[in-house]
Design a protein around this motif. Sequence first.
Motif, PDB file in Angstrom:
ATOM      1  N   LEU A 153      -0.107   6.831 -18.284  1.00  0.00           N
ATOM      2  CA  LEU A 153      -1.409   6.474 -17.723  1.00  0.00           C
ATOM      3  C   LEU A 153      -1.552   4.967 -17.565  1.00  0.00           C
ATOM      4  N   THR A 154      -0.998   4.189 -18.492  1.00  0.00           N
ATOM      5  CA  THR A 154      -1.089   2.744 -18.313  1.00  0.00           C
ATOM      6  C   THR A 154      -0.217   2.294 -17.150  1.00  0.00           C
ATOM      7  N   SER A 175       2.186   1.632  -3.501  1.00  0.00           N
ATOM      8  CA  SER A 175       1.142   2.002  -4.452  1.00  0.00           C
ATOM      9  C   SER A 175       0.802   3.482  -4.316  1.00  0.00           C
ATOM     10  N   LEU A 176       0.637   3.936  -3.095  1.00  0.00           N
ATOM     11  CA  LEU A 176       0.289   5.337  -2.871  1.00  0.00           C
ATOM     12  C   LEU A 176       1.370   6.250  -3.422  1.00  0.00           C
ATOM     13  N   ALA A 213      -1.941   0.387  -9.382  1.00  0.00           N
ATOM     14  CA  ALA A 213      -3.109  -0.010  -8.600  1.00  0.00           C
ATOM     15  C   ALA A 213      -2.918  -1.452  -8.183  1.00  0.00           C
ATOM     16  N   MET A 214      -2.844  -1.687  -6.878  1.00  0.00           N
ATOM     17  CA  MET A 214      -2.398  -2.998  -6.392  1.00  0.00           C
ATOM     18  C   MET A 214      -3.192  -4.165  -6.957  1.00  0.00           C
ATOM     19  N   TYR A 241       1.356   6.618  -7.168  1.00  0.00           N
ATOM     20  CA  TYR A 241       0.407   7.602  -7.688  1.00  0.00           C
ATOM     21  C   TYR A 241       0.940   9.015  -7.504  1.00  0.00           C
ATOM     22  N   LEU A 242       1.666   9.246  -6.420  1.00  0.00           N
ATOM     23  CA  LEU A 242       2.222  10.582  -6.215  1.00  0.00           C
ATOM     24  C   LEU A 242       3.277  10.910  -7.261  1.00  0.00           C
ATOM     25  N   VAL A 274       2.256  12.501 -10.587  1.00  0.00           N
ATOM     26  CA  VAL A 274       1.746  13.874 -10.670  1.00  0.00           C
ATOM     27  C   VAL A 274       2.746  14.853 -11.321  1.00  0.00           C
ATOM     28  N   LEU A 285      -0.373   3.733 -14.416  1.00  0.00           N
ATOM     29  CA  LEU A 285      -1.257   3.861 -13.258  1.00  0.00           C
ATOM     30  C   LEU A 285      -2.102   2.614 -13.056  1.00  0.00           C
ATOM     31  N   PHE A 286      -2.355   1.883 -14.131  1.00  0.00           N
ATOM     32  CA  PHE A 286      -3.012   0.581 -13.962  1.00  0.00           C
ATOM     33  C   PHE A 286      -2.130  -0.289 -13.065  1.00  0.00           C
ATOM     34  N   MET A 308       0.829  -1.218   0.000  1.00  0.00           N
ATOM     35  CA  MET A 308       0.000   0.000   0.000  1.00  0.00           C
ATOM     36  C   MET A 308       0.850   1.249   0.000  1.00  0.00           C
TER      37      MET A 308
END
Lengths: 224, 556, 332
Positions: free
Chosen positions: B372-373, B325-326, B379-380, B329-330, B333, B375-376, B322
């Motif tokens: 963007l892919t 993963s978080l 996502a865990m 995502y950061l 940006v 980001l898939f 987790m």
Amino acid sequence: MKTEALHAAHQTEEQPLHHQFEEVSQQNESYVVGMWVFLVTEIMFFGGMFLAYVLYRWRYPEAWYEAHTRLDVAMGTTNTVVLLTSSLTMALAVHFAQLRNKRMHMAMLGTTIALACVFLVIKAFEWSAKFHHGLVPGPGFLWDGTVPMPQAQLFYSLYFGMTGLHALHVIIGILVIGTLALLTFLDHPLVKNDFIPTELVGLYWHFVDIVWIFLFPLFYLIPK
Amino acid sequence: MSTAAPVLHGESPKAPPSYLQAGHTIKSWLLTGDHKRIAVLYLISVSIFFFFGSLAASMIRVELVSPRGVMLESDTYNKVFTAHGIIMIFFFLIPAIPAVLGNFLLPIMIGARDLAFPRLNLLSWYLYVAGGLCGVLAIAFGGVDTGWTFYTPYSSMYSNTNVALTIIGAFIAGFSSIATGINFIVTVHKMRAPGMTWFRLPLMVWGSYATSLIIVLGTPVVAITLLLVVMERVFHIGVFSPELGGDPVLFQHLFWFYSHPAVYIMILPAMGVINEVITCFTRKRIFGYHFIAFSSLAIAGLGFLVWGHHMFVSSQSMYQGMVFSLLSYLVAVPSAIKVFNWTATIHKGSVRFQTPFLYVLGFIGLFVVGGLTGLFLAAMSIDVHLTDTYFVVAHFHYVMVGGTIMGFLAGLHFWWPKFFGRMYPDSWGKLSALIIFVGFNLTFLPQFVLGYLGMPRRYHYYYFAPEFQFWHIASTAGASILAVGFLIPAVYLLWSLKYGAPAGPNPWGAKGLEWTIPSPPPTTNFLETPVVREEPYAYDAEAEEREEQAKEPTRA
Amino acid sequence: MNFPLMPDQASNFARPYDALFFVLTALTILFTVLVGALVLYFAVRYRKGSRVDRSGAVESHLGLEITWTAIPLLLGLVMFWWAAKLYVDTRQPPKDAMEIFVIGKQWMWHLQHSNGVRENNELHVPVGVPIRLTMISQDVIHSFFVPQFRIKQDVLPGRYTQQWFVATKPGKYNLFCAEYCGTQHSEMGGYIYAMPPQEFQKWLASGGDKKRPNQPTMADLGKALYDRLACANCHGPQDTERGPSLYGLYGAKRRMTDGTVVEADASYIRESIKNPYAKINEGYQNTMPEYRELTEEDLLNLLAYIRTLGTAKAPGPVLGNAGPAQIGGANR
């Protein structure tokens, strides 16, 4: 930096300026910053093995304790003193290079090399004792302690890996200091009237010393 | 090298020779300290490696048109995909933009005569070549089949191939990279011309600087990790071996600690190039200079904190997962910030659709898809299904080829006249850019579908799922188009060296210190140290358009 | 020609997975089109020579920067949270899941049902029943991947990993190895057969595909091994000075000599047999020998037998028994 004052006091010839730089101060600072960045990479390099060490010591504390009892603390301590002293002589070498005292400069470089060799000789004695007792990881590993053999082997893998990598850095240091001494002796343009190469080698040597200051307690001084 | 000295506009006949003319012996090239010659040496070597890496890629794509392969044994196929990965990552993507474009341009962009350590720079190149030769030797001795990721215990205890020799090659190449990183960091800190403050630096310099920070912090870790694998194979010093109570997953943590930031080593320089090209071809100042500069640093920093997103199914705890993963995502940006800033830069510009700009357009489109892919995969739960499938392969090719290679080509086409004093035919450039874009998408878009369907990576055969074949055939068709797209520039760029129109100091009318000196530049770059008083990218699209239109008032 | 676009939805995870996947796809397409369209629109509108208003161009705009930082950040956090929530579900098998054991090796899968039925490269499961796979490798790292179930988990040497699923419709589904493991990595595949529960029961009772009913169960084999190795010499029905009792061990919590409390899950028990020194129960010394020659199959059988001791009545007090078997995840 003290260097400006020293220059003013003892300067008879200009420190050579390399073509890519505008001023000597820029040049000196660039080399020193460059060496520091290189030492950061060395920290990261050793860091991987330190991480493995920390992880496995956390997992197998008893094995770590017992395995380390086979190490010779007396030799380790002696080596620590030897290396610390060599750092002192190296620092003195830099000092004399700044003062442009060639005789003392070379004497200190030579002493540093001698102490480094003493370190390696003691290490060679240590290691050959390990070989003799079958403590070298691999198919020939012999273990008669109470902790399981695999974990003892893990300890010794890291022991040989880390002190070996350190010893390699000592050997490289000897070669580099030796080259520096030779170039100084020959008044080679790379080092003539320029204390910076000695300062850079000094930084490297202090780093090698500091790595040992961490290795020594981690391997030799594990509390029960 | 050109045979006719290009015309140097406005220079007196006693102007110093260009760096290409200053010495014609092999020794003057092989013992050079000139950053520009070293850049050219790198250009030749990375191109050679790219060619061989592409050959390996073609063999992969040919094999995959049929569920039972075409002409290779599985052992050979495994060696081929390993070679493709190792060559492309360690010997092309990591060095290309920094060592070719960065080496050439960084000193000039900051107004210096050379890098801080010219001899170290030459050593970089020799280390690179030595590492490459080790790799070639490993292939000659039968190759290696561990995949470029060298996962233990397969690589340390089970593979019967030339693991140690290959690792030594990658190890040496790593030190080439580190030396360049050290050189760049010191150069940017210490060698800027008077008036060249940090916030007047071209953003390519910011990009190169951030890249160098990653290089010096990350590369040593993979170096020691790979060394430990060799030590385990050769000396039985086993820290990853489960039989000794070691942890094979520890290898993965240490490996990815570098190899994730490594992808930012590959993309940040390309992003740097985009800043330079987009401003010139829209005649506009970059939108959000500070945000773009700091986003490079943010990517470098955050990039070190996300390595575990390669390990969601490796057995790490879900809490570890987790966190990674978080943070993943950061780290996305700052890249998004750059893309939006570039978009805003085009607004109210005066856009010229020449080859470099076409590559910029391609970069933006393909990098957005690639990012963007990603980001898939960040996502865990989504990653559980997609990891180790062709979805990952598609994702990273979008960012590495669609991103890095497009950036490299954009830069190569932008600065080619500066490097060599010759222009290439722009129409051929535009044609290749288009072919590459189409071929690339046809090759890799189907691979997203393949991955989602469940086609695993590193698979020679897929006869358990023959329904995958349609997408594989589409992908291979795309690859053949892509190959043509890559070959054409090789031809016209080489052609231009002898027959291209001579380029003056500033064929694009661009801002930036590199365009104030002759093409090709003299060895010391500047006759006098420049004093910088201008902000970077001091374009004025509106004024230029008004001037253009004033010349032809009757044009509709 | 056959060009499928998505895999079958054959497990309890498939639908929620695909929902999130499609939202991510929609967002990807949305932002790609948005950026692409804007870039192309601006590039064409403001092409050199076009007569449009270029006055008042700005170089920076804090409001815009904040907006296009905040929106992606927010969207990202939502995606993170949604995906993490789903992930937690996939890592928390229900207590009453049916246990299947997997041994991966170069280059095949061994699967074992508790009742003794063995399969190679195939796994028959009942539809609608939670299945928990406890997996280990005999050599290198493999990965157990069933695309139609949307599940995957690496299979490691030296420790167990686990994953679970519920098959939701009968059918034949691909099993792939998803971690490169050498020459025949791409041939290390097979099939999962999901069957209606009654059919499955019949299949299982008749001894599976090999049609050998009344085989010894894993627990039977485990007991035979337990007896052969004379484990009972130290591990009796009650704690002795030689060793703690194993009754009710599985899933219980025990205190170690260094004060830590450990849950006796599958990994703990395996480690205790292969590497007993690593964790010693409080009050004991390191006297248990290592049983290093046991195969992974042996260890799984012993594990199955020891679990049955958890349901037998333990005559006499047992240290630290926390109650019924709490299935511990080796993934934690």
